[in-house]
Design a protein around this motif. Structure first.
Motif, short mmCIF file in Angstrom:
data_model
loop_
_atom_site.label_atom_id
_atom_site.label_comp_id
_atom_site.label_asym_id
_atom_site.label_seq_id
_atom_site.Cartn_x
_atom_site.Cartn_y
_atom_site.Cartn_z
N VAL A 83 -0.42 -10.84 -0.21
CA VAL A 83 0.51 -10.67 0.58
C VAL A 83 1.00 -9.07 0.40
O VAL A 83 1.22 -8.23 1.42
N ALA A 84 0.90 -8.46 -0.92
CA ALA A 84 1.13 -7.33 -1.21
C ALA A 84 0.18 -6.31 -0.54
O ALA A 84 0.69 -5.16 0.12
N ASN A 85 -0.96 -6.59 -0.61
CA ASN A 85 -2.03 -5.48 -0.04
C ASN A 85 -1.64 -5.68 1.42
O ASN A 85 -2.07 -4.41 2.30
N HIS A 117 5.32 -1.37 5.05
CA HIS A 117 6.72 -1.89 4.66
C HIS A 117 7.16 -3.12 5.05
O HIS A 117 8.42 -3.27 5.45
N GLY A 118 6.43 -4.12 4.96
CA GLY A 118 6.70 -5.38 5.39
C GLY A 118 7.57 -5.93 4.31
O GLY A 118 7.41 -5.48 3.45
N MET A 171 5.41 -5.12 -7.43
CA MET A 171 6.61 -4.81 -8.25
C MET A 171 7.80 -5.55 -7.66
O MET A 171 8.65 -5.89 -8.18
N SER A 172 7.83 -5.61 -6.30
CA SER A 172 9.30 -6.24 -5.74
C SER A 172 9.21 -7.34 -6.07
O SER A 172 10.41 -8.00 -5.97
N GLY A 199 8.51 4.18 -1.96
CA GLY A 199 7.98 2.96 -2.48
C GLY A 199 8.95 1.81 -2.72
O GLY A 199 9.93 1.59 -2.27
N TYR A 200 8.57 0.80 -3.55
CA TYR A 200 9.57 -0.59 -3.80
C TYR A 200 9.58 -1.09 -2.41
O TYR A 200 10.79 -1.51 -2.19
N HIS A 201 8.64 -1.42 -1.50
CA HIS A 201 8.65 -1.87 -0.44
C HIS A 201 8.60 -3.42 -0.67
O HIS A 201 8.51 -3.80 -1.66
#
Length: 385
Positions: A28-30, A36-37, A83-84, A206-208
């Motif tokens: 999901v992160a990739n 920026h989803g 990380m989010s 970052g931190y999307h």
């Protein structure tokens, strides 16, 4: 150090969290981070099913009743993927120290189920590192309060179930600037901001996965206080040991992602007719990266063990946050370098680890603030010398 820490039960927790992170979170992160989803609700629901929002919540309230050690283990695994997502689990179990018995009964079970997640509205334009310098104000109105002012860096303000807002209810005292701040709890519907609150998403690098907001309070109504009036600053600072260890675990997870991806890449990438992993320069980079990750993790385990034994140390919490975050910035940068031009694209997670690691040296107290806390503990405060 690590063998007695990683008991059989903790190894099982680690394996469960790692399996979830690599199979459910990383894909999901990739997919979503480069565009920026936002973290999908389906993923949040799976996290709730595993109890991730109630790790630190006592069993009597529906939580897992585990310690900071288990919490850090799970956070590292989630951060290795995104990380989010590792940050999201804190929204159900941190900064609740000021709750009274009634609030614990009403809110902790829902938090443990992932149904009452928070957004923390503390920082302001002139109150970042100098967090006692709050200007946002609250005045009595009937049985509640009206809050007016600006807040910065409020991540998850839209997706949360309530805002935890810190505002002045008494004039600032130059001699005791932290006094007179009250903590308010403002329930709201997910996907919206409370009535009387407007916001603008921050354009961050970052931190999307979720939005961070600048908020404007224009007489927004709050009827519930956390803790005692005028003593909210103590609540804000009360969970900082946990928050800083949480950030250390996130930093270690990011660095481990960079390390593991780099190990895989140097075995696959061929130049001059052979894998680049045969080159001593890259082999030594990876050796240094691995050693730094292990050193930071060992310190984190030591600090977690002390906290779980009832021996918390703000100084050690600052040390592990400082060491782990600055380590992560170095290691993720090396990981990007090992990937070469490919690392500077969003086709590989290397750049995500790098961008997010940079933030760990800033939030929950900058590296400079951590150094001040540590040096003050060792040498005494410079302003009192």
């Amino acid at each position: 150090m690590t063998e007695p820490f990683l008991t059989e039960d903790r190894l099982a927790i680690q394996a469960m969290a790692r399996d979830f992170a690599m199979k459910e979170v990383l894909p999901v992160a990739n997919e979503l981070d480069p565009r920026h989803g936002e973290i999908p609700m389906a993923l949040r629901e799976k996290m709730a099913e595993l109890g991730f929002f109630g790790i630190l919540i006592p069993e009597e309230y529906g939580g897992l009743g585990l310690g900071l050690s288990e919490y850090a283990i799970i956070v590292e695994e989630l951060a290795r993927a995104w990380m989010s997502v590792a940050g999201l689990i804190a929204r159900g179990q941190q900064f609740t120290a000021g709750f009274d018995a009634d609030q614990r009964d009403r809110y902790l079970p829902a938090m443990a189920r992932g149904e009452f997640l928070s957004a923390f509205a503390l920082s302001e334009a002139e109150a970042g590192s100098d967090v006692a310098n709050l200007s946002c104000r609250a005045v009595p109105d009937g049985e509640g309060w009206r809050i007016t002012g600006q807040k910065m860096w409020c991540t998850f303000a839209d997706g949360s179930d309530y805002l935890q807002v810190f505002a002045r209810t008494e004039p600032a005292d130059p001699a005791h600037r932290s006094r007179g701040v009250t903590c308010f709890l403002m329930p709201k519907q997910r996907g919206t901001l409370p009535e009387g609150v407007t916001g603008t998403p921050v354009r961050k690098i970052g931190y999307h996965g979720w939005k961070t907001w600048e908020l404007a309070f224009d007489g927004a109504y709050a009827s519930e206080i956390v803790g005692e009036p005028g003593k909210g600053f103590r609540i804000a600072m009360g969970d900082l040991d946990t928050a800083r260890i949480h950030t250390a675990a996130r930093a270690i997870g990011l660095a481990r992602g960079a390390l593991e991806d780099s190990i895989a890449y140097v075995g696959e990438r061929v130049q001059f007719g052979r894998p680049i992993g045969v080159n001593q320069g890259l082999r030594f980079k990876i050796a240094d990266m691995a050693a730094q990750v292990e050193a930071a993790r060992a310190l984190m385990y030591q600090v977690c063990t002390a906290v779980d034994a009832g021996q918390p140390s703000p100084t050690q919490a600052s040390m592990v946050k400082l060491v782990a975050s600055e380590m992560a910035e170095r290691v993720t940068s090396e990981g990007l370098q090992i990937h070469g031009g490919a690392g500077y694209t969003t086709d590989f997670p290397a750049e995500r680890y790098w961008r997010d690691a940079r933030l760990t040296t800033i939030f929950e107290g900058t590296s400079e603030i951590q150094r001040r806390i540590i040096s003050d503990a060792l040498l005494g405060r410079a302003d009192r010398a």
